[in-house]
Structures are given as structure tokens and as C-alpha cells.
Design a protein around this motif. Structure first.
Motif, PDB file in Angstrom:
ATOM      1  N   ALA A 167       7.263   6.825  -1.504  1.00  0.00           N
ATOM      2  CA  ALA A 167       6.952   5.969  -0.356  1.00  0.00           C
ATOM      3  C   ALA A 167       6.124   4.760  -0.777  1.00  0.00           C
ATOM      4  O   ALA A 167       6.440   3.616  -0.433  1.00  0.00           O
ATOM      5  CB  ALA A 167       6.213   6.776   0.706  1.00  0.00           C
ATOM      6  N   ARG A 168       5.066   5.004  -1.554  1.00  0.00           N
ATOM      7  CA  ARG A 168       4.157   3.914  -1.922  1.00  0.00           C
ATOM      8  C   ARG A 168       4.862   2.826  -2.727  1.00  0.00           C
ATOM      9  O   ARG A 168       4.621   1.625  -2.522  1.00  0.00           O
ATOM     10  CB  ARG A 168       2.969   4.457  -2.730  1.00  0.00           C
ATOM     11  N   ASN A 169       5.715   3.220  -3.638  1.00  0.00           N
ATOM     12  CA  ASN A 169       6.372   2.232  -4.500  1.00  0.00           C
ATOM     13  C   ASN A 169       7.299   1.301  -3.739  1.00  0.00           C
ATOM     14  O   ASN A 169       7.588   0.191  -4.201  1.00  0.00           O
ATOM     15  CB  ASN A 169       7.136   2.941  -5.619  1.00  0.00           C
ATOM     16  N   THR A 170       7.763   1.726  -2.571  1.00  0.00           N
ATOM     17  CA  THR A 170       8.629   0.827  -1.787  1.00  0.00           C
ATOM     18  C   THR A 170       7.878  -0.400  -1.304  1.00  0.00           C
ATOM     19  O   THR A 170       8.473  -1.442  -1.055  1.00  0.00           O
ATOM     20  CB  THR A 170       9.247   1.544  -0.573  1.00  0.00           C
ATOM     21  N   TYR A 171       6.545  -0.297  -1.198  1.00  0.00           N
ATOM     22  CA  TYR A 171       5.765  -1.437  -0.727  1.00  0.00           C
ATOM     23  C   TYR A 171       5.611  -2.519  -1.794  1.00  0.00           C
ATOM     24  O   TYR A 171       5.176  -3.631  -1.504  1.00  0.00           O
ATOM     25  CB  TYR A 171       4.396  -0.964  -0.224  1.00  0.00           C
ATOM     26  N   TYR A 172       5.966  -2.173  -3.039  1.00  0.00           N
ATOM     27  CA  TYR A 172       5.958  -3.152  -4.133  1.00  0.00           C
ATOM     28  C   TYR A 172       7.332  -3.783  -4.345  1.00  0.00           C
ATOM     29  O   TYR A 172       7.457  -4.734  -5.112  1.00  0.00           O
ATOM     30  CB  TYR A 172       5.512  -2.482  -5.438  1.00  0.00           C
ATOM     31  N   LEU A 173       8.365  -3.254  -3.705  1.00  0.00           N
ATOM     32  CA  LEU A 173       9.709  -3.804  -3.892  1.00  0.00           C
ATOM     33  C   LEU A 173       9.776  -5.230  -3.349  1.00  0.00           C
ATOM     34  O   LEU A 173       9.188  -5.541  -2.307  1.00  0.00           O
ATOM     35  CB  LEU A 173      10.747  -2.929  -3.180  1.00  0.00           C
TER      36      LEU A 173
ATOM     37  N   GLU B  69       3.455   6.817   3.413  1.00  0.00           N
ATOM     38  CA  GLU B  69       2.874   7.719   2.419  1.00  0.00           C
ATOM     39  C   GLU B  69       2.077   8.839   3.076  1.00  0.00           C
ATOM     40  O   GLU B  69       2.035   9.970   2.578  1.00  0.00           O
ATOM     41  CB  GLU B  69       1.980   6.947   1.443  1.00  0.00           C
ATOM     42  N   VAL B  70       1.446   8.549   4.212  1.00  0.00           N
ATOM     43  CA  VAL B  70       0.607   9.570   4.853  1.00  0.00           C
ATOM     44  C   VAL B  70       1.428  10.688   5.483  1.00  0.00           C
ATOM     45  O   VAL B  70       0.871  11.694   5.933  1.00  0.00           O
ATOM     46  CB  VAL B  70      -0.314   8.937   5.922  1.00  0.00           C
ATOM     47  N   PHE B  71       2.747  10.540   5.514  1.00  0.00           N
ATOM     48  CA  PHE B  71       3.586  11.610   6.044  1.00  0.00           C
ATOM     49  C   PHE B  71       3.729  12.777   5.071  1.00  0.00           C
ATOM     50  O   PHE B  71       4.167  13.859   5.465  1.00  0.00           O
ATOM     51  CB  PHE B  71       4.996  11.080   6.345  1.00  0.00           C
ATOM     52  N   PHE B  72       3.418  12.547   3.804  1.00  0.00           N
ATOM     53  CA  PHE B  72       3.751  13.519   2.767  1.00  0.00           C
ATOM     54  C   PHE B  72       2.493  14.111   2.115  1.00  0.00           C
ATOM     55  O   PHE B  72       1.515  13.406   1.888  1.00  0.00           O
ATOM     56  CB  PHE B  72       4.603  12.860   1.673  1.00  0.00           C
ATOM     57  N   GLN B  73       2.568  15.395   1.794  1.00  0.00           N
ATOM     58  CA  GLN B  73       1.524  16.063   1.024  1.00  0.00           C
ATOM     59  C   GLN B  73       1.862  16.041  -0.470  1.00  0.00           C
ATOM     60  O   GLN B  73       0.977  15.914  -1.310  1.00  0.00           O
ATOM     61  CB  GLN B  73       1.376  17.518   1.490  1.00  0.00           C
ATOM     62  N   ASP B  74       3.152  16.181  -0.790  1.00  0.00           N
ATOM     63  CA  ASP B  74       3.592  16.221  -2.178  1.00  0.00           C
ATOM     64  C   ASP B  74       3.376  14.850  -2.838  1.00  0.00           C
ATOM     65  O   ASP B  74       3.748  13.813  -2.285  1.00  0.00           O
ATOM     66  CB  ASP B  74       5.068  16.602  -2.242  1.00  0.00           C
ATOM     67  N   TYR B  75       2.786  14.859  -4.031  1.00  0.00           N
ATOM     68  CA  TYR B  75       2.427  13.602  -4.698  1.00  0.00           C
ATOM     69  C   TYR B  75       3.657  12.765  -5.043  1.00  0.00           C
ATOM     70  O   TYR B  75       3.639  11.538  -4.916  1.00  0.00           O
ATOM     71  CB  TYR B  75       1.623  13.893  -5.967  1.00  0.00           C
ATOM     72  N   MET B  76       4.741  13.412  -5.473  1.00  0.00           N
ATOM     73  CA  MET B  76       5.946  12.649  -5.818  1.00  0.00           C
ATOM     74  C   MET B  76       6.514  11.955  -4.588  1.00  0.00           C
ATOM     75  O   MET B  76       6.909  10.777  -4.644  1.00  0.00           O
ATOM     76  CB  MET B  76       7.000  13.548  -6.451  1.00  0.00           C
ATOM     77  N   ASP B  77       6.558  12.657  -3.460  1.00  0.00           N
ATOM     78  CA  ASP B  77       7.027  12.034  -2.216  1.00  0.00           C
ATOM     79  C   ASP B  77       6.143  10.845  -1.847  1.00  0.00           C
ATOM     80  O   ASP B  77       6.632   9.804  -1.394  1.00  0.00           O
ATOM     81  CB  ASP B  77       7.019  13.048  -1.076  1.00  0.00           C
TER      82      ASP B  77
END
Length: 407
Positions: free
Chosen positions: A149-155, A137-145
Motif C-alpha cells: 500500500a505505502r509504495n503506491t504513494y511513490y508511484l 496502509e492503516v487497513f493492514f496488520q501484515d507488514y508486506m501488505d
């Protein structure tokens, strides 16, 4: 056993090269390995990645159509809305491409946040792992990006962290237990000169090297500039001279407060020689997840001065390197000064660093990966909870559904 790696593209970053080396070593051990990309699948052969990344990054490979699109997008009034649509379109395209090109495999490994959704889609047909090499997640500035990334950690995938730092984040913020798999380094390339200790003696001229990146603030280069400038000011009065050279993908675009020499982008033997010829390797990122430069430089017989977060698996302050908290300019400066004024103490630390690096051969790291495979296969539970939804979508109503629907 057949193993498929879901790969976004054939990059040449440290994380990508880590994956290629794991894949090479699995082939050496008799596994049938495939690299699955959104456009094609490749039966993996040892060393083939060197040619693949060359093609991926060659000028002739640049897509003129994409360059034109980017130029047009930047001139559109509602560019942010267009960008959101483009992000979702690309995610969908990547996911579909990976699924379509997937080779049925015993184990399938997602390797990046934009490949994890395909891994989840396939999780009823294969043991699906997610090899995480940073908190992306820290690679991206755009909130959607960031949310992608963040949602993959809940998969519900079996997850592998490449560092204790990342493993802790997964547990603390996502309540996810993950396997730990540290990367390896090529000890045939990153090796020390038999006379490496000769450079750690009383002398007035010292050589520092660093990684240069002015586009990503979290890499901490501005902190290194401040620390080296201050160290120079203090040591100059004592007759010491610090030479500072830096390497990185792109040259400087502005003037800095203290002088350094930019030597360009370095890889493999050139990078190993660069480390070996230095006295101090200074790395000041705010956070990393098992960064390769410190452990590679340790193997070449040079002193590491590094900031803390992400190096905990192999770097211990005062034992095999010097470690400070990030953004603490005075502490970084003090470490530089101590090293230059105490070469005998540095030589002891450097010797221990070489011993530490020996634990990170690719053979030893691949042993750990095989243990993860064996454990994952034994413990994997194929997700049958979606059978209800699959049957309903396909117009079926079966006996078991009475129990499923009961309140």
C-alpha cells in the motif's frame, strides 16, 4: 471520452459505492465508462452496480476452493512464509488480470492500492490517475501488505485525495501534491423530515445511534461505550434516559459495559430512516478519510457528534456539528451531555448541518471530477524515460543512447 476504472472487486463498502456513483454520473454526462476487474471488463450502465454487488456478496458466489485453501494455510507451520508468497501471488494475479482486461482509454483510474500497479504499467498509454479514498496502509496488520500500500504513494501517477486529511498526509509524508475530490451523497435518499425540529425540545428521553465495529479498534467503538456509559451515569441523576442503538456488518460477540441495541446492517433508505429517527449520531473513529455517515446523517436532520480526523472538509465544531479529538472520553461525554441539556442550541447546529449537506450532491461532486479530468489531460506528461530500457531489452542500440549514457 472513454474512461476505465480499475476495480479490485465489486464491494459494498462506502468507498466502493462512492466510485459507482461517480461512474453512474459520468455515463449520464455522455462518457463511455468501463469497470475493469482482474477477471472481466464491464461496459458501465447506470445502476448496474446494484446487481453486481449482490452477485459478488451472495452465498452462492463463495468459492469453496478458497475456503479450503484458507483452512489449510492456517494449519501450516510456516504460515507466515506461505502468506507472504500468497500476497505477492495475488498482487501479481490482480495486476496481470487488470492489464489483460483493460480497454484502451483516454483516462484510467486506479481505485485501490492493489490496482495502482496496473495503473502505473498502463501510464504510457493513458492518462493514469489514482483515486485514493483512505490512507490504505492503516487497513493492514501484515507488514508486506502495508508496504504494498505505502509504495503506491511513490508511484508517478496523478493522485486524487478524497479528503483534506488525506491530502495533507500525502504532502507531509510523501511530498505529493494531489487533487482534492470529496465524495457526494444521494440527497434524494438522505433527506430530512419536514418536522425534524420537533425532536429538539426539552425532553427526558434521547436517542443516540452509532456505527458498530468491534474488529477494527481504530473505529473507536470502545471509546463510544465509555462515553455513553459516563453520560448515562451523570444524566440519570437529572432524570434523563439515553437509548442507544447501533448498526454494522457483524453483531457483538461480547458483553459491553453499557447497554445498546444492535439492529444489523443498514443501507440506503433504511440507513437514512435510522439516522432521521435519532436525536444524536455519535461517531468516534480515531481517523477517517471523509467518512460518509456524518454527512449523510447531517442531511437527515440529526445532530452529529464526531471525532476530528477526516471530517475537516464538512464538519465544524459548534457550527454544523460537535467535534472532539479522538480518544478524549471526557470531551465526548461532555458533548453528549451538552446536547441533551441544550436542545435549542442543538436545533441551530442541525439546521446549519442540513445546509452544509446540500453542497455534497453527486452533481456538484461530478463537476469537480470533470475539472480534474480536464486539468490532468492538459498537464499529463507521458513517461518516455523508460524508452531507453525498453530499447535495450529489445536488443536495440540507437543514436540517442550516446547522450543518455554519457557521464
Amino acid at each position: 471520452m472513454r474512461i476505465s476504472y480499475l476495480i479490485h472487486n465489486f464491494g459494498k463498502s462506502g468507498g466502493s459505492i462512492v466510485l459507482y456513483n461517480f461512474m453512474d454520473n459520468l455515463v449520464k454526462r455522455g462518457y463511455e465508462v468501463y469497470a475493469i476487474t482482474p477477471t472481466k471488463s464491464y461496459k458501465w450502465e447506470i445502476g448496474m452496480w446494484k446487481e453486481l454487488i449482490s452477485k459478488e456478496n451472495s452465498v452462492s458466489h463463495l468459492n469453496l476452493k478458497n475456503i479450503i485453501k484458507k483452512t489449510v494455510y492456517n494449519r501450516i507451520k510456516n504460515y507466515n512464509q506461505v502468506k507472504k508468497f500468497k500476497t505477492l501471488y495475488n498482487l501479481n494475479k490482480i495486476t496481470k488480470g487488470l492489464i489483460e482486461n483493460w480497454i484502451p482509454s483516454d483516462i484510467t483510474i486506479s481505485t485501490y492500492c492493489f490496482t495502482a500497479y496496473a495503473g502505473y504499467y498502463l501510464s504510457n498509454r493513458t492518462v493514469s490517475l489514482y483515486h485514493m479514498q483512505h490512507f490504505e496502509e492503516v487497513f493492514f496488520q501484515d507488514y508486506m501488505d502495508r508496504m504494498i500500500a505505502r509504495n503506491t504513494y511513490y508511484l508517478p501517477l496523478l493522485k486524487i485525495s478524497n479528503s483534506s486529511w488525506l491530502k495533507n498526509i500525502m504532502k507531509k509524508y510523501f511530498n505529493e501534491e494531489t487533487y482534492l475530490l470529496n465524495p457526494g451523497i444521494d440527497l434524494n435518499i438522505f433527506t430530512y423530515n419536514p418536522n425534524f425540529m420537533d425532536k429538539y425540545k426539552e425532553k427526558k428521553e434521547w436517542n443516540i445511534v452509532s456505527f458498530f465495529d468491534e474488529t477494527r479498534e481504530w473505529k473507536g467503538f470502545s471509546d463510544a461505550v465509555q462515553a455513553v456509559k459516563k453520560a448515562r451515569e451523570i444524566l440519570e441523576d437529572k432524570g434523563y434516559k439515553i437509548n442507544w442503538r447501533v448498526f454494522g456488518s457483524n453483531p457483538p460477540t461480547k458483553v459491553y459495559d453499557t447497554q445498546f441495541e444492535y439492529v444489523g446492517q443498514l443501507f440506503h433508505k433504511d440507513l437514512a430512516n435510522f439516522y432521521a429517527q435519532s436525536d444524536i449520531v455519535l461517531l468516534t473513529s480515531w481517523y477517517e478519510s471523509f467518512p460518509l455517515p456524518p454527512i449523510e446523517a447531517m442531511a437527515t436532520g440529526s445532530l452529529i457528534i464526531s471525532t476530528q480526523y477526516g471530517v475537516e472538509d464538512y464538519l465544524v465544531d459548534g457550527f454544523n456539528g460537535l467535534v472532539t479529538l479522538p480518544r478524549k472520553i471526557k470531551d465526548i461525554t461532555d458533548k453528549i451531555i451538552w446536547a441533551i441539556e441544550n436542545p435549542e442550541g442543538v436545533s441551530r447546529i442541525v439546521r446549519q448541518g442540513i445546509e452544509t449537506a446540500k453542497d455534497y450532491s453527486w452533481e456538484k461532486r461530478t463537476d469537480v471530477l470533470e475539472q480534474i479530468f480536464n486539468d490532468a489531460i492538459k498537464s499529463y506528461s507521458y513517461n518516455n524515460k523508460t524508452r531507453l530500457f525498453d530499447d535495450l531489452v529489445n536488443g536495440k542500440f540507437k543514436e540517442y543512447m550516446y547522450d543518455e549514457f554519457s557521464l
